[in-house]
Design a protein around this motif. Structure first.
Motif: not given
Ligand code: PLP
Length: 370
Positions: A1-12, A346-348, A352-359
């Motif tokens: 499943m391509i998730p509709v939303n996942d946050p990015l938590l990979d900074g500090n 749609i997934p936003s 999301l990776t570019e590949q997921q967006i294309r898919e």
């Protein structure tokens, strides 16, 4: 499943959270609260920022802080989240819905004046999905009719109207940091204002209306809306990355535009208006009447094919709870009614990776046709 939303938590984020735990500052007392408030105030060029538990409570406090007389009318867009109407009703005020503009999905500015009566005291504007409301004419109406402006910028961190930050336009403005927003604290919200009085009032409401003279003696009822230092630690880490996140969202939106252009039965989001480029908080599409099914059916088909979606807002004037209370019985909002039934996103999410967006785009093209 391509998730509709996942946050990015990979900074500090981890580092700052660890600091909270190592120092024991986990409640709403703690150094990250002030850092987050100050950083956020600077971002939106405001004098005061007051961190609270979530965006809905920020709206509650912002509306209540204005101290409008009971029964006063507040204009809001029909196409928005229930939190807006709830804040108005809970403050003892009357919500008056105005329809959406089909191109931007924001309040249709040309319909606002017709909704003003002798009891109108405020306009609650909400920037929806990607483009800001057209603030100049709205502020002009507010000036001419002596109305307060409450600005819901929950979806607009880092967005600007004619170069001026969203969140800097209301007498009092709010943001949300729910995980699908541009920056997140898990749950969280912010009130911003330039008014010392509104800021003080918001701080009181946030903290149970304690009075300095004698703690535990109260002249008024407030709430516990406090944000924790843990949430603020996330907020500080996220804020550091906002410019990068906004770039990323815009790049995602542009890529979807490119991949989905020319679909005969789909209206894509408006990419830009003369005062702003979309920030693509979510990538929302609307099905034209030329296709024989509605958003619900499209979302079912997309879900079956592995693409996560969410429906659009449901109009305020069609909310059973508000209708039962006798509100908005006269409202006519055909655009809101249409986009609520024919629109979805749609997934936003930022992760999301570019590949997921294309898919996702490939599947949307495949599924949404006659
Ligand atoms: C998310 C959102 C809110 C509510 O924020 P929460 O933090 O989820 O309570 C309010 N207004 C708008 C426009 C939103 O998108």
């Amino acid at each position: 499943m391509i998730p509709v939303n996942d946050p990015l938590l990979d900074g500090n984020e981890k580092k700052y959270l660890n600091e909270c735990i190592e120092t024991g500052w986990i409640s709403s007392e703690g150094p990250f609260i002030k850092r987050f408030e100050e950083g956020f105030a600077a971002l939106v060029q405001r004098k005061h920022a007051i961190a609270v538990a979530n965006g809905s409570m920020a709206l509650d406090a912002a509306v209540a802080a204005l101290g409008l007389e009971a029964g006063a009318e507040v204009i809001l867009p029909s196409f928005t989240i229930i939190s807006c109407a709830a804040a108005i009703v809970r403050a003892g005020l009357v919500p008056v819905a105005v329809d959406a503009d089909a191109a931007t999905l924001n309040i249709d500015v040309s319909l606002i004046e017709a909704a003003i009566t002798s009891r109108t005291r405020a306009i609650l504007v909400v920037h929806i999905y990607g483009l800001p409301c057209d603030m100049d004419p709205i502020l002009d109406i507010a000036r001419r009719y002596d109305l307060k402006v409450i600005e819901d910028a929950a979806e607009m961190h880092g967005q600007a109207y004619r170069g001026k930050p969203c969140g800097s336009f209301g007498d009092i403005s709010i943001f949300s940091f729910y995980p699908n927003k541009h920056i997140t604290t898990g749950e969280g919200g912010m009130i911003v204002t330039d008014s010392d009085a509104l800021a003080a009032r918001s701080r009181d409401l946030r903290n149970l209306c304690f009075i300095p003279a004698r703690r535990f003696v109260h002249e008024e009822l407030g709430y516990n809306m406090r944000m924790t230092n843990l949430q603020a630690a996330l907020g500080v880490a996220q804020l550091e990355r906002l410019p990068e996140f906004i770039e990323r969202k815009r790049a995602m939106g542009r890529l979807y535009n490119e991949l989905l252009q020319g679909m005969p039965d789909v209206e894509l989001p408006t990419a830009r208006v003369d005062y702003a480029e979309s920030i693509y908080w979510v990538y929302g599409i609307v099905l034209k009447e030329s296709i024989g099914f509605d958003a619900e059916e499209a979302m079912r088909r997309l879900g079956g094919a592995g693409v996560g979606t969410r429906p659009f807002f449901w109009p305020m004037h069609e909310q059973p709870v508000l209708r039962r209370m006798g509100f908005m019985a006269q409202a006519r909002c055909p655009v809101s009614e249409r986009i609520a039934r024919r629109g979805f996103y749609i997934p936003s999410g930022l992760a999301l990776t570019e590949q997921q967006i294309r898919e996702a785009a490939r599947i949307v093209r495949e599924v949404i046709r006659k």
